[in-house]
Design a protein around this motif. Structure first.
Motif, PDB file in Angstrom:
ATOM      1  N   PRO A 113       0.824  -1.218   0.000  1.00 36.83           N
ATOM      2  CA  PRO A 113       0.000   0.000   0.000  1.00 36.83           C
ATOM      3  C   PRO A 113       0.855   1.264   0.000  1.00 36.83           C
ATOM      4  O   PRO A 113       1.962   1.285   0.535  1.00 36.83           O
ATOM      5  CB  PRO A 113      -0.797  -0.128   1.304  1.00 36.83           C
ATOM      6  CG  PRO A 113       0.044  -1.016   2.185  1.00 36.83           C
ATOM      7  CD  PRO A 113       0.724  -1.970   1.265  1.00 36.83           C
ATOM      8  N   GLY A 114       0.306   2.300  -0.600  1.00 36.58           N
ATOM      9  CA  GLY A 114       0.990   3.589  -0.618  1.00 36.58           C
ATOM     10  C   GLY A 114       2.027   3.674  -1.718  1.00 36.58           C
ATOM     11  O   GLY A 114       2.657   2.681  -2.081  1.00 36.58           O
ATOM     12  N   ALA A 115       2.196   4.868  -2.245  1.00 32.94           N
ATOM     13  CA  ALA A 115       3.185   5.090  -3.297  1.00 32.94           C
ATOM     14  C   ALA A 115       4.569   5.312  -2.691  1.00 32.94           C
ATOM     15  O   ALA A 115       4.711   5.885  -1.607  1.00 32.94           O
ATOM     16  CB  ALA A 115       2.788   6.295  -4.139  1.00 32.94           C
ATOM     17  N   LEU A 116       5.571   4.830  -3.394  1.00 34.81           N
ATOM     18  CA  LEU A 116       6.962   5.097  -3.039  1.00 34.81           C
ATOM     19  C   LEU A 116       7.312   6.496  -3.529  1.00 34.81           C
ATOM     20  O   LEU A 116       7.027   6.854  -4.674  1.00 34.81           O
ATOM     21  CB  LEU A 116       7.869   4.070  -3.710  1.00 34.81           C
ATOM     22  CG  LEU A 116       9.368   4.188  -3.448  1.00 34.81           C
ATOM     23  CD1 LEU A 116       9.700   3.734  -2.039  1.00 34.81           C
ATOM     24  CD2 LEU A 116      10.161   3.372  -4.481  1.00 34.81           C
ATOM     25  N   THR A 117       7.940   7.308  -2.669  1.00 27.84           N
ATOM     26  CA  THR A 117       8.387   8.637  -3.069  1.00 27.84           C
ATOM     27  C   THR A 117       9.891   8.604  -3.287  1.00 27.84           C
ATOM     28  O   THR A 117      10.646   8.214  -2.394  1.00 27.84           O
ATOM     29  CB  THR A 117       8.048   9.689  -2.010  1.00 27.84           C
ATOM     30  OG1 THR A 117       6.633   9.698  -1.793  1.00 27.84           O
ATOM     31  CG2 THR A 117       8.487  11.069  -2.465  1.00 27.84           C
ATOM     32  N   VAL A 118      10.319   9.019  -4.485  1.00 23.54           N
ATOM     33  CA  VAL A 118      11.732   9.052  -4.831  1.00 23.54           C
ATOM     34  C   VAL A 118      12.168  10.507  -4.972  1.00 23.54           C
ATOM     35  O   VAL A 118      11.642  11.245  -5.816  1.00 23.54           O
ATOM     36  CB  VAL A 118      12.017   8.291  -6.142  1.00 23.54           C
ATOM     37  CG1 VAL A 118      13.505   8.354  -6.485  1.00 23.54           C
ATOM     38  CG2 VAL A 118      11.556   6.846  -6.032  1.00 23.54           C
ATOM     39  N   TYR A 119      13.106  10.923  -4.115  1.00 18.79           N
ATOM     40  CA  TYR A 119      13.678  12.261  -4.174  1.00 18.79           C
ATOM     41  C   TYR A 119      15.050  12.187  -4.840  1.00 18.79           C
ATOM     42  O   TYR A 119      15.782  11.216  -4.658  1.00 18.79           O
ATOM     43  CB  TYR A 119      13.866  12.837  -2.766  1.00 18.79           C
ATOM     44  CG  TYR A 119      12.603  13.078  -1.982  1.00 18.79           C
ATOM     45  CD1 TYR A 119      11.914  14.279  -2.089  1.00 18.79           C
ATOM     46  CD2 TYR A 119      12.115  12.115  -1.096  1.00 18.79           C
ATOM     47  CE1 TYR A 119      10.760  14.518  -1.346  1.00 18.79           C
ATOM     48  CE2 TYR A 119      10.966  12.337  -0.353  1.00 18.79           C
ATOM     49  CZ  TYR A 119      10.296  13.542  -0.477  1.00 18.79           C
ATOM     50  OH  TYR A 119       9.161  13.767   0.258  1.00 18.79           O
ATOM     51  N   GLY A 120      15.395  13.227  -5.570  1.00 17.64           N
ATOM     52  CA  GLY A 120      16.712  13.253  -6.185  1.00 17.64           C
ATOM     53  C   GLY A 120      16.912  14.513  -7.002  1.00 17.64           C
ATOM     54  O   GLY A 120      16.032  15.383  -7.075  1.00 17.64           O
ATOM     55  N   PRO A 121      18.064  14.632  -7.646  1.00 15.69           N
ATOM     56  CA  PRO A 121      18.342  15.802  -8.481  1.00 15.69           C
ATOM     57  C   PRO A 121      17.566  15.758  -9.784  1.00 15.69           C
ATOM     58  O   PRO A 121      16.911  14.757 -10.106  1.00 15.69           O
ATOM     59  CB  PRO A 121      19.847  15.693  -8.726  1.00 15.69           C
ATOM     60  CG  PRO A 121      20.127  14.230  -8.633  1.00 15.69           C
ATOM     61  CD  PRO A 121      19.196  13.695  -7.594  1.00 15.69           C
ATOM     62  N   VAL A 122      17.651  16.835 -10.530  1.00 20.90           N
ATOM     63  CA  VAL A 122      17.056  16.869 -11.863  1.00 20.90           C
ATOM     64  C   VAL A 122      17.592  15.690 -12.669  1.00 20.90           C
ATOM     65  O   VAL A 122      18.779  15.391 -12.656  1.00 20.90           O
ATOM     66  CB  VAL A 122      17.388  18.199 -12.566  1.00 20.90           C
ATOM     67  CG1 VAL A 122      16.967  18.146 -14.029  1.00 20.90           C
ATOM     68  CG2 VAL A 122      16.696  19.357 -11.854  1.00 20.90           C
ATOM     69  N   THR A 124      16.155  12.653 -12.146  1.00 27.01           N
ATOM     70  CA  THR A 124      15.591  11.507 -11.431  1.00 27.01           C
ATOM     71  C   THR A 124      14.230  11.126 -11.997  1.00 27.01           C
ATOM     72  O   THR A 124      13.891   9.941 -12.100  1.00 27.01           O
ATOM     73  CB  THR A 124      15.477  11.816  -9.928  1.00 27.01           C
ATOM     74  OG1 THR A 124      16.775  12.169  -9.426  1.00 27.01           O
ATOM     75  CG2 THR A 124      14.958  10.622  -9.152  1.00 27.01           C
ATOM     76  N   ARG A 125      13.441  12.123 -12.383  1.00 27.32           N
ATOM     77  CA  ARG A 125      12.119  11.832 -12.942  1.00 27.32           C
ATOM     78  C   ARG A 125      12.240  10.997 -14.220  1.00 27.32           C
ATOM     79  O   ARG A 125      11.497  10.031 -14.424  1.00 27.32           O
ATOM     80  CB  ARG A 125      11.360  13.126 -13.232  1.00 27.32           C
ATOM     81  CG  ARG A 125       9.906  12.902 -13.667  1.00 27.32           C
ATOM     82  CD  ARG A 125       9.202  14.226 -13.910  1.00 27.32           C
ATOM     83  NE  ARG A 125       9.351  15.142 -12.800  1.00 27.32           N
ATOM     84  CZ  ARG A 125       8.659  15.087 -11.671  1.00 27.32           C
ATOM     85  NH1 ARG A 125       7.747  14.129 -11.524  1.00 27.32           N
ATOM     86  NH2 ARG A 125       8.870  15.956 -10.699  1.00 27.32           N
ATOM     87  N   ALA A 126      13.197  11.353 -15.069  1.00 27.79           N
ATOM     88  CA  ALA A 126      13.388  10.609 -16.310  1.00 27.79           C
ATOM     89  C   ALA A 126      13.815   9.173 -16.028  1.00 27.79           C
ATOM     90  O   ALA A 126      13.378   8.229 -16.710  1.00 27.79           O
ATOM     91  CB  ALA A 126      14.421  11.307 -17.193  1.00 27.79           C
ATOM     92  N   VAL A 127      14.668   8.981 -15.029  1.00 28.20           N
ATOM     93  CA  VAL A 127      15.094   7.633 -14.657  1.00 28.20           C
ATOM     94  C   VAL A 127      13.892   6.800 -14.212  1.00 28.20           C
ATOM     95  O   VAL A 127      13.695   5.659 -14.657  1.00 28.20           O
ATOM     96  CB  VAL A 127      16.161   7.693 -13.539  1.00 28.20           C
ATOM     97  CG1 VAL A 127      16.428   6.296 -12.979  1.00 28.20           C
ATOM     98  CG2 VAL A 127      17.462   8.293 -14.070  1.00 28.20           C
ATOM     99  N   VAL A 128      13.070   7.363 -13.333  1.00 27.46           N
ATOM    100  CA  VAL A 128      11.915   6.625 -12.811  1.00 27.46           C
ATOM    101  C   VAL A 128      10.884   6.385 -13.912  1.00 27.46           C
ATOM    102  O   VAL A 128      10.290   5.293 -13.989  1.00 27.46           O
ATOM    103  CB  VAL A 128      11.290   7.377 -11.619  1.00 27.46           C
ATOM    104  CG1 VAL A 128       9.974   6.727 -11.200  1.00 27.46           C
ATOM    105  CG2 VAL A 128      12.267   7.404 -10.443  1.00 27.46           C
ATOM    106  N   GLU A 129      10.670   7.352 -14.771  1.00 26.55           N
ATOM    107  CA  GLU A 129       9.724   7.153 -15.871  1.00 26.55           C
ATOM    108  C   GLU A 129      10.179   6.010 -16.778  1.00 26.55           C
ATOM    109  O   GLU A 129       9.356   5.241 -17.293  1.00 26.55           O
ATOM    110  CB  GLU A 129       9.563   8.449 -16.666  1.00 26.55           C
ATOM    111  CG  GLU A 129       8.744   9.504 -15.928  1.00 26.55           C
ATOM    112  CD  GLU A 129       8.672  10.818 -16.680  1.00 26.55           C
ATOM    113  OE1 GLU A 129       9.427  10.979 -17.676  1.00 26.55           O
ATOM    114  OE2 GLU A 129       7.879  11.693 -16.279  1.00 26.55           O
ATOM    115  N   GLY A 130      11.491   5.896 -16.991  1.00 21.38           N
ATOM    116  CA  GLY A 130      12.000   4.788 -17.776  1.00 21.38           C
ATOM    117  C   GLY A 130      11.749   3.446 -17.108  1.00 21.38           C
ATOM    118  O   GLY A 130      11.391   2.461 -17.769  1.00 21.38           O
ATOM    119  N   ILE A 131      11.912   3.405 -15.779  1.00 20.41           N
ATOM    120  CA  ILE A 131      11.641   2.175 -15.033  1.00 20.41           C
ATOM    121  C   ILE A 131      10.160   1.817 -15.142  1.00 20.41           C
ATOM    122  O   ILE A 131       9.803   0.657 -15.395  1.00 20.41           O
ATOM    123  CB  ILE A 131      12.068   2.342 -13.559  1.00 20.41           C
ATOM    124  CG1 ILE A 131      13.591   2.439 -13.465  1.00 20.41           C
ATOM    125  CG2 ILE A 131      11.546   1.181 -12.713  1.00 20.41           C
ATOM    126  CD1 ILE A 131      14.100   2.845 -12.093  1.00 20.41           C
TER     127      ILE A 131
END
Length: 330
Positions: A113-122, A124-131
């Motif tokens: 349950p619940g979403a994982l929150t990933v913090y990081g530098p600019v 990071t969003r592209a990395v997670v979107e690829g995953i």
């Protein structure tokens, strides 16, 4: 069988606690750092897993960098992925993010349950979107439960951070962000990429984590007065010797460039000692060992001697699955 596994997990958890650990009292929430993987650089070794850390801060369990093997190391200390709701990425080199796909994907498959929150530098969003995009095929297959699986994009969210930002983690905990020098070129920061160091605080206690960095006044300022300074380390001469031995095809220009990169984008023992002394930290915990493959004790005397030229406080050379507690102050 389940009882046997539970006993084994408890035994491994006990092994992970170092002599510096202590059980948190009810009025003293835990502030504990566990080095899941202590290798430095993108070359896998038999001795150390890739860079990853677990921060216990109060009731929270937070991953700080997620190198390859992170989920296996969590299993070895008996911690379920469902206990993890937050990840901090220091920078987007693959040795620090190679295990993030497994953290996200296996959490999603288990439908925690619940979403994982990933913090990081600019970036990071592209990395997670690829995953997340890579999960489309297993999502179309399903989990054999007769119902469509949840959308993988709903299982994770990304927050990209900025230099100097301070986040409230709740229950008296916070994290401060500082851009370091790991991506600098000729003394100038990279306008498109950032590497972060983090200072995690719980009340008056704090742990500063360098991530990958070279000498940096920003890191020194971030660490000032920290109880624990968790830092990378490089045995430069030994590593350069290993590179020359393994890369017979390397040109003098390539070797010169490698030496320049390694000496300015990472911390030699003397540089670690200088930051620790100037910042007045309580203790130094070394991880991310950029050393040739092989037993760490071979390099320990020179590492300790280099740090001791500047810093006289306690220094630990962390092992995989070792934990360090910041106890409550009187």
């Amino acid at each position: 069988m389940q009882v046997t596994r539970a006993i084994a997990a408890l035994a491994l958890s006990a092994m992970a606690i170092s002599s510096h650990s202590a059980i948190a009292a009810p009025n003293c929430p835990a502030l504990r750092w566990t080095t899941l993987g202590t290798a430095g650089g993108p070359v896998p070794t038999a001795e150390r897993s890739e860079p990853a850390n677990l921060l216990t801060i109060g009731e929270r369990r937070i991953l700080v960098d997620t190198g390859d093997g992170t989920v296996v190391q969590l299993a070895r200390i008996g911690l379920d992925l469902g206990a993890i709701d937050t990840v901090f990425i220091s920078h987007n080199h693959l040795d620090h993010t190679g295990g993030l796909a497994a953290v996200i994907g296996l959490r999603w498959m288990n439908q925690f349950p619940g979403a994982l929150t990933v913090y990081g530098p600019v970036g990071t969003r592209a990395v997670v979107e690829g995953i997340v995009a890579s999960l489309a095929t297993p999502g179309s297959i399903g989990f054999g439960l007769g119902t469509p699986p949840p959308r993988p994009e709903d299982s994770v969210r990304v927050i990209e951070l900025a230099d100097g930002q301070v986040l409230d983690l709740g229950q008296g905990a916070s994290v401060k962000v500082a851009a370091n020098s790991h991506f600098d070129h000729d003394g100038k920061s990279d306008p498109n990429n950032t590497s972060f160091s983090y200072r995690f605080a719980l009340g008056s206690r704090s742990v500063t984590y360098t991530g990958d960095t070279g000498p940096s006044t920003a890191v020194t300022a971030l660490a000032r007065g920290s109880d624990m300074f968790v830092t990378e380390i490089i045995a430069l001469d030994a590593l350069l010797g290993e590179i020359r031995t393994r890369r017979k095809d390397a040109s003098p220009e390539m070797l010169s460039g490698m030496e320049r990169h390694l000496s300015t984008h990472h911390l030699k023992p003397e540089a670690v000692g200088e930051i620790a002394a100037q910042a007045g930290v309580g203790r130094v915990v070394l991880t991310h060992f950029a050393v040739p493959p092989g037993p760490l004790p071979h390099y320990e005397p020179s590492i300790r001697a280099g740090i001791a030229t500047r810093y006289g406080g306690p220094v630990d050379l962390a092992r995989d699955l070792q934990s360090f507690d910041v106890g409550c102050k009187p």
